[in-house]
Design a protein around this motif. Structure first.
Motif, PDB file in Angstrom:
ATOM      1  N   ASP A 489     -35.393  20.926  36.381  1.00 34.53           N
ATOM      2  CA  ASP A 489     -35.965  19.663  36.849  1.00 34.53           C
ATOM      3  C   ASP A 489     -35.573  18.524  35.914  1.00 34.53           C
ATOM      4  N   ALA A 490     -35.960  17.315  36.297  1.00 30.36           N
ATOM      5  CA  ALA A 490     -35.543  16.125  35.547  1.00 30.36           C
ATOM      6  C   ALA A 490     -36.092  16.136  34.127  1.00 30.36           C
ATOM      7  N   ALA A 491     -37.335  16.597  33.961  1.00 28.65           N
ATOM      8  CA  ALA A 491     -37.944  16.610  32.625  1.00 28.65           C
ATOM      9  C   ALA A 491     -37.181  17.539  31.682  1.00 28.65           C
ATOM     10  N   ALA A 492     -36.819  18.721  32.190  1.00 24.54           N
ATOM     11  CA  ALA A 492     -36.087  19.679  31.359  1.00 24.54           C
ATOM     12  C   ALA A 492     -34.706  19.145  30.997  1.00 24.54           C
ATOM     13  N   LEU A 493     -34.047  18.508  31.968  1.00 28.81           N
ATOM     14  CA  LEU A 493     -32.718  17.963  31.692  1.00 28.81           C
ATOM     15  C   LEU A 493     -32.814  16.823  30.683  1.00 28.81           C
ATOM     16  N   ARG A 494     -33.851  15.989  30.841  1.00 29.53           N
ATOM     17  CA  ARG A 494     -34.037  14.866  29.915  1.00 29.53           C
ATOM     18  C   ARG A 494     -34.250  15.377  28.495  1.00 29.53           C
ATOM     19  N   GLU A 495     -35.010  16.447  28.368  1.00 28.59           N
ATOM     20  CA  GLU A 495     -35.248  17.044  27.046  1.00 28.59           C
ATOM     21  C   GLU A 495     -33.939  17.547  26.436  1.00 28.59           C
ATOM     22  N   PHE A 496     -33.089  18.136  27.258  1.00 28.99           N
ATOM     23  CA  PHE A 496     -31.795  18.642  26.775  1.00 28.99           C
ATOM     24  C   PHE A 496     -30.898  17.501  26.287  1.00 28.99           C
ATOM     25  N   CYS A 497     -30.958  16.357  26.973  1.00 27.21           N
ATOM     26  CA  CYS A 497     -30.080  15.231  26.660  1.00 27.21           C
ATOM     27  C   CYS A 497     -30.592  14.352  25.516  1.00 27.21           C
ATOM     28  N   THR A 498     -31.918  14.296  25.357  1.00 32.31           N
ATOM     29  CA  THR A 498     -32.513  13.387  24.382  1.00 32.31           C
ATOM     30  C   THR A 498     -32.033  13.714  22.969  1.00 32.31           C
ATOM     31  N   GLY A 499     -31.599  12.684  22.295  1.00 31.29           N
ATOM     32  CA  GLY A 499     -31.081  12.853  20.933  1.00 31.29           C
ATOM     33  C   GLY A 499     -29.596  13.104  20.874  1.00 31.29           C
ATOM     34  N   LYS A 500     -29.000  13.422  22.039  1.00 28.15           N
ATOM     35  CA  LYS A 500     -27.563  13.691  22.066  1.00 28.15           C
ATOM     36  C   LYS A 500     -26.803  12.636  22.871  1.00 28.15           C
ATOM     37  N   LEU A 501     -27.450  12.083  23.906  1.00 33.10           N
ATOM     38  CA  LEU A 501     -26.864  11.011  24.700  1.00 33.10           C
ATOM     39  C   LEU A 501     -27.714   9.761  24.571  1.00 33.10           C
ATOM     40  N   ALA A 502     -27.086   8.601  24.645  1.00 33.51           N
ATOM     41  CA  ALA A 502     -27.838   7.351  24.680  1.00 33.51           C
ATOM     42  C   ALA A 502     -28.796   7.394  25.866  1.00 33.51           C
ATOM     43  N   HIS A 503     -29.960   6.779  25.700  1.00 34.41           N
ATOM     44  CA  HIS A 503     -31.019   6.902  26.711  1.00 34.41           C
ATOM     45  C   HIS A 503     -30.565   6.471  28.101  1.00 34.41           C
ATOM     46  N   TYR A 504     -29.677   5.444  28.160  1.00 37.63           N
ATOM     47  CA  TYR A 504     -29.292   4.921  29.466  1.00 37.63           C
ATOM     48  C   TYR A 504     -28.298   5.832  30.192  1.00 37.63           C
ATOM     49  N   LYS A 505     -27.793   6.865  29.495  1.00 48.82           N
ATOM     50  CA  LYS A 505     -26.873   7.809  30.133  1.00 48.82           C
ATOM     51  C   LYS A 505     -27.583   9.073  30.642  1.00 48.82           C
ATOM     52  N   ILE A 506     -28.890   9.155  30.402  1.00 52.38           N
ATOM     53  CA  ILE A 506     -29.639  10.347  30.797  1.00 52.38           C
ATOM     54  C   ILE A 506     -30.078  10.208  32.253  1.00 52.38           C
ATOM     55  N   PRO A 507     -29.679  11.141  33.124  1.00 51.82           N
ATOM     56  CA  PRO A 507     -30.036  11.020  34.546  1.00 51.82           C
ATOM     57  C   PRO A 507     -31.547  10.985  34.776  1.00 51.82           C
ATOM     58  N   ARG A 508     -31.956  10.120  35.673  1.00 48.82           N
ATOM     59  CA  ARG A 508     -33.366  10.041  36.038  1.00 48.82           C
ATOM     60  C   ARG A 508     -33.716  11.070  37.112  1.00 48.82           C
ATOM     61  N   TYR A 509     -32.764  11.317  38.015  1.00 51.17           N
ATOM     62  CA  TYR A 509     -33.013  12.217  39.129  1.00 51.17           C
ATOM     63  C   TYR A 509     -32.109  13.447  39.026  1.00 51.17           C
ATOM     64  N   VAL A 510     -32.663  14.599  39.373  1.00 52.12           N
ATOM     65  CA  VAL A 510     -31.896  15.849  39.358  1.00 52.12           C
ATOM     66  C   VAL A 510     -32.084  16.558  40.700  1.00 52.12           C
ATOM     67  N   ARG A 511     -30.982  17.015  41.278  1.00 50.11           N
ATOM     68  CA  ARG A 511     -31.047  17.779  42.519  1.00 50.11           C
ATOM     69  C   ARG A 511     -30.202  19.036  42.360  1.00 50.11           C
TER      70      ARG A 511
END
Length: 548
Positions: A489-511
């Protein structure tokens, strides 16, 4: 039978280009307007006149000379907006070092790449910004960077010593005399379609003239006070802000280190600013600020809205409620310093909310058929190309990508789809490349996709832009999971990206899907994905917002 007019225009101008380096321009303006305020940093409580700014720049420039920085050496700056950023910008210009702008939102992965690819020898850095611990991140990557010789934090004793170096007039004058205005002076990283950012390499001539002519079309004089809440690391801040002000003897007002709507409104009122900059999301936030009605904004006359399409109703409120009757829309890209087209103060409001203006002074634009390369008749859609003093030297140490973007005749191919009407007004109608513009930040899906491939559960990922009322566009990712992987889900993906990608590159929606829509030749149909995502996410209202 008369052939239809072609989609070509050039910005004839009686005002000549500036044929000088940025350092020479600073000295000329400081001599002409020594007692005029050059910069006010509200949060830092700092005010400098042009004479004081030039003297401070000279001290830091001599510090760079004693540090062994040569013309053409790369010096990085990783910090939010502050007076020190401006001092580094002008000091590197005086000694001919190439300033490498590092996005304050970068994380370690992006920081290491930018410093390594550009070959930064000396890095100036803030200690922290918002939730980012810059010291820890710098410590994490320095072991990988053999070329990085020194890091100076802006709140350390080392900065104080460098910034207080006694001036050696002969040494500094000798270095400045050896420089040419066509020398590279700045590298700005743009997200790359191959998964890696590209370093757009810009000269004194590129960015000084672009700032000057943007300022000319805003009718700037030494009496103007320009509120700049947009980041200095981007052309919007350092060129359209700092260099537009410098070249007219105007004052830059820095409301805060990062954008804050209340702080920006307070700065405009307290400093009697005549001009205000922002991407549409910033203006939306200011208009929505609970204290908006309590600020006297009557000093405002003009300003610039750029970075992403502006909703027409927002533009009308900016004109009416913020007194910005001469507000201008600008269009461009980092590779073109950045502005290619701009609305004029005497353009009717409908033109300012319904177009990106006309070609800028000393610039050429044309709209071409992307397949044949021929210029299309006015009114027809094609790829926006531009040529002139503003086009970058190239991508740093990447001749292949440079050749893809810039043709042998000197035209920069933007990848944007546009139209030109009979009067020369232009409109962006889409993008032939996949770039997403989120709140003024350019994001290339391929870069995000490359990173997502490192997730242990993701077999394939396709990133698209979907409409968003606040940011213009948001990121949505369709993923195919590996066999046996749990739902993502989006929350899990956001957690994976946080700290590694700039915030504006982290997807808001996941399908999560079993397959992507494909063409018969095996290409992913991102247009279909976007249409389906709008339906599934209920984004029809955002998709219907009219923009300039």
């Amino acid at each position: 039978m008369t052939a239809p007019a072609l989609s070509y225009a050039h910005g004839a101008s009686p005002t000549p280009l500036l044929g000088e380096t940025i350092g020479t321009c600073l000295e000329r303006i400081a001599a002409a307007h020594p007692d005029r305020e050059a910069v006010v940093s509200c949060e830092q409580g700092v005010r400098l006149t042009y004479a004081e700014l030039d003297a401070a720049v000279d001290r830091l420039a001599c510090g760079l000379l004693t540090h062994g920085i040569g013309a053409g050496d790369r010096v990085g700056i990783w910090a939010p907006n502050c007076v020190e950023w401006m001092l580094v910008q002008y000091a590197t210009a005086k000694v001919g070092a190439i300033l490498v702008n590092v996005n304050p939102a970068y994380r370690t992965h992006e920081l290491a790449y930018a410093l390594r690819q550009s070959g930064v020898q000396l890095l100036f850095s803030a200690s922290a910004f918002k939730t980012s611990d810059y010291r820890a991140m710098v410590a994490e990557v320095t072991g990988e960077l053999s070329g990085l010789q020194d890091v100076v934090f802006l709140d350390d004793v080392a900065w104080g010593a460098l910034a207080a170096t006694p001036v050696d007039p002969d040494a500094l004058a000798g270095r400045m005399a050896s420089l040419a205005f066509d020398d590279a002076i700045n590298i700005q990283y743009t997200s790359g379609t191959t998964g890696f950012p590209k370093g757009a390499t810009l000269t004194h001539h590129n960015i000084l003239n672009n700032g000057f002519f943007v300022g000319e079309l805003c009718s700037y004089t030494e009496a103007d006070r320009i509120c700049v809440p947009v980041p200095f690391y981007h052309c919007f801040g350092m060129v359209m802000g700092n260099l537009a002000a410098l070249s007219h003897g105007a004052c830059v007002v820095i409301p805060a280190a990062g954008f804050d709507p209340a702080a920006t409104l307070t700065a405009v009122a307290a400093e009697r600013c005549t001009s205000l900059y922002g991407v549409p999301t910033m203006f939306i936030a200011m208009l929505a600020d609970p204290g908006f009605d309590g600020h006297d904004l009557s000093s405002l006359r003009t300003g610039i809205m750029a970075g992403s399409p502006c909703p027409a109703e927002v533009m009308k409120r900016v004109v009416r409620d913020m007194h910005m009757s001469e507000v201008s829309i600008c269009y461009g890209m980092t590779e073109t310093s950045p502005v290619s087209t701009q609305t004029r103060k005497d353009d009717p409001l409908e033109r300012r909310v319904g177009s990106i203006g006309r070609v800028g002074p000393h610039v050429e634009v044309k709209i071409i058929d992307p397949v044949t390369g021929r210029t299309v008749p006015r009114g027809e859609t094609g790829e926006f190309c531009t040529r002139g003093y503003s086009v970058m030297r190239g991508y740093w140490e990447d001749p292949e990508k440079t050749a893809e973007a810039k043709d042998p005749a000197g035209w920069m191919h933007t990848g944007d789809l546009a139209t030109m009407d009979a009067e020369g007004y232009l409109n962006i109608v889409g993008r032939s490349k996949d770039m997403v513009i989120r709140g003024g930040e350019n994001v290339y899906p391929r870069e995000v996709e490359e990173f997502l491939y490192t997730h242990p559960d993701i077999a394939d990922a396709q990133v698209i832009g979907v409409p968003d009322e606040k940011y213009g566009e948001e990121l949505c990712v369709w993923v195919q999971l590996r066999p046996g992987a749990a739902e993502l889900d989006a929350a899990a993906l956001r957690e994976f990206c946080t700290g590694k990608l700039a915030h504006y590159k982290i997807p808001r929606y996941v399908r999560c899907v079993d397959a992507f829509p494909m063409t018969v030749t095996g290409k992913v149909r991102k247009n279909v994905m976007r249409e389906e995502s709008v339906d599934l996410l209920g984004l029809h209202d955002a998709a219907g917002v009219r923009t300039a």
